[in-house]
Design an enzyme around this catalytic site. Sequence first.
Site, PDB file in Angstrom:
ATOM      1  N   GLU A  37       0.809  -1.223   0.000  1.00 26.78           N
ATOM      2  CA  GLU A  37       0.000   0.000   0.000  1.00 26.78           C
ATOM      3  C   GLU A  37       0.842   1.273   0.000  1.00 26.78           C
ATOM      4  O   GLU A  37       0.560   2.215   0.727  1.00 26.78           O
ATOM      5  CB  GLU A  37      -0.933   0.015   1.224  1.00 26.78           C
ATOM      6  CG  GLU A  37      -1.902  -1.149   1.221  1.00 26.78           C
ATOM      7  CD  GLU A  37      -2.713  -1.256   2.510  1.00 26.78           C
ATOM      8  OE1 GLU A  37      -3.895  -1.575   2.416  1.00 26.78           O
ATOM      9  OE2 GLU A  37      -2.157  -1.041   3.604  1.00 26.78           O
TER      10      GLU A  37
HETATM   11  C1  TNX Z   1      -4.455  -3.998   4.353  1.00 28.62           C
HETATM   12  S1  TNX Z   1      -2.937  -6.459   4.124  1.00 28.62           S
HETATM   13  C2  TNX Z   1      -3.202  -3.806   4.922  1.00 28.62           C
HETATM   14  C3  TNX Z   1      -3.111  -3.425   6.332  1.00 28.62           C
HETATM   15  C4  TNX Z   1      -4.449  -3.356   6.999  1.00 28.62           C
HETATM   16  C5  TNX Z   1      -5.306  -4.489   6.488  1.00 28.62           C
HETATM   17  C6  TNX Z   1      -6.615  -4.616   7.160  1.00 28.62           C
HETATM   18  C7  TNX Z   1      -1.814  -5.418   3.955  1.00 28.62           C
HETATM   19  C8  TNX Z   1      -0.556  -5.884   3.405  1.00 28.62           C
HETATM   20  N1  TNX Z   1      -2.046  -4.141   4.297  1.00 28.62           N
HETATM   21  O1  TNX Z   1      -2.431  -2.188   6.438  1.00 28.62           O
HETATM   22  O2  TNX Z   1      -4.270  -3.446   8.364  1.00 28.62           O
HETATM   23  O3  TNX Z   1      -5.532  -4.290   5.118  1.00 28.62           O
HETATM   24  O4  TNX Z   1      -7.272  -5.791   6.765  1.00 28.62           O
END
Ligand code: TNX
Length: 482
Positions: free
Chosen positions: A294
């Site tokens: 992300e």
């Molecule tokens: C996505 S999964 C994220 C996290 C959040 C999560 C909540 C991932 C690699 N990154 O930053 O906590 O969704 O489900």
Amino acid sequence: MPQLDDVIPVPAEVRPDRAADFTINPGTRIRAGSGAEQVAEYLATVLQPLVPVSVTSSPGDGGIALELTDEISGDEAYDIDIATRGVVLRAAAPAGLFAAVQTLRQLLPISAGDPVTLPGGRIADRPRFPYRGVMLDVARHFFTVDEVKSYIDAIVAFKINYLHLHLTDDQGWRLEIPGWSRLTEVSGAAGTGVDGAGPGFYTRDHFAELVDYAASRFVTIVPEIDMPGHVNAAQVAYPSLTADGAPVPQRTDREVGYSSLVAGAESTYAFVEDVIREVAELTPGPFLHIGGDEAQATSAEDYRIFMTRVLPLVGKYGKRAIGWHEMASVDLPDTAVPQFWRVEEADEGTARAVSAGCQVIISPADRSYLDMKYDPSTSLGLDWAGFVEVDRAYNWDPADRLPGVPEQAILGVEAPLWSESLRSMADVQTMTFPRLPAIAEIGWSRRANRDWESFRRRLAAYAPRWTAAGVAFHPSPQIDWP
Ligand code: TNX
């Protein structure tokens, strides 16, 4: 009384012999062969509340013998022979004896008072994948050393052998780093959990204590430092890590994708190298997780520049890099491991990494995320990947999940538990159980041995063990609980 075919994850081969039950009595000896002493002591501790037994290193007949042998191949493989005259656990390595003891535990009566009789027969067992993990997010909400230890004890029952700790995120930084004391002084302080919970961080000694405890249960810790995104907590502590050097506000909301390290600044890599060196030094295991998810606040070109600098640093300090699969948008060394976490049917970068010789960890959010709500009435958790009831967690297979990622390329499976909405160990347990056993069975058991109806039955039989141990679980309506 438990039966030989009640075990989770379902073993490779089970041959019950109802005429061969063995009863453990107060004088029963645990016979530890050479190299088996540690696991023998662990077994004695496990048996203690049911029946006091003692460990001996002298050979002899009867009792419960633990033996290392080169007749079994694979460190975690084992066999168990339960006969009227005695029980024999055999494996090539202590990790296999430990797995055998976890199987044996599920064959014991649940409470003291009943005769401690094990069902007769033979089990021969070995794992499908070498990596069977759980991730705990200690950044959004912190969990203490004792809490994490209790979590380790609950997950090893299902032969989970890796615990991934998500140590840093926008809200908090939970591992002390020498020379960068403000990381934890500021971003491990009170108010750094989501919605102002907290405080908490691990000192070096705390972390070493966790690593040692995990090792005593044959669990390897995988530490994660998330970068180049998810770094607001680091930038609050050190504004010099931002693009303009100006202070940024502390944030404890649930947004993602707004912070980034500066790919073009040398100071970024001085910081990152200090962190990686320290984390690698504290970690005996082979993996260091560098996040990489992300990174919406990092341009694609900056992401490439950043990863191209940072991946070799992980190798320089002797570790293999794991990263969330966005990492596979850059050319990876074949030692790197992308961890697929999303819900899409395919991922080009991950498939390309496999062609380049990389192994992959499979963690699809709509199957293996322990923070997804079970159904619309679940008060904890999130629902961005949908609802994940026990059957959704169970009825899928990692080798079918991604085009270009066949069985041989899969290092294993992991069930991540993000903690935005979780404040207590009871919350953590409720989201973990009973879905983790489903993921554990996918990771350990032969595909041909897996069956939903059988799993439902075994899960129902297991539940009283959680109750007896004070471990919370979601009473899913899909299971006929006793
Ligand atoms: C996505 S999964 C994220 C996290 C959040 C999560 C909540 C991932 C690699 N990154 O930053 O906590 O969704 O489900």
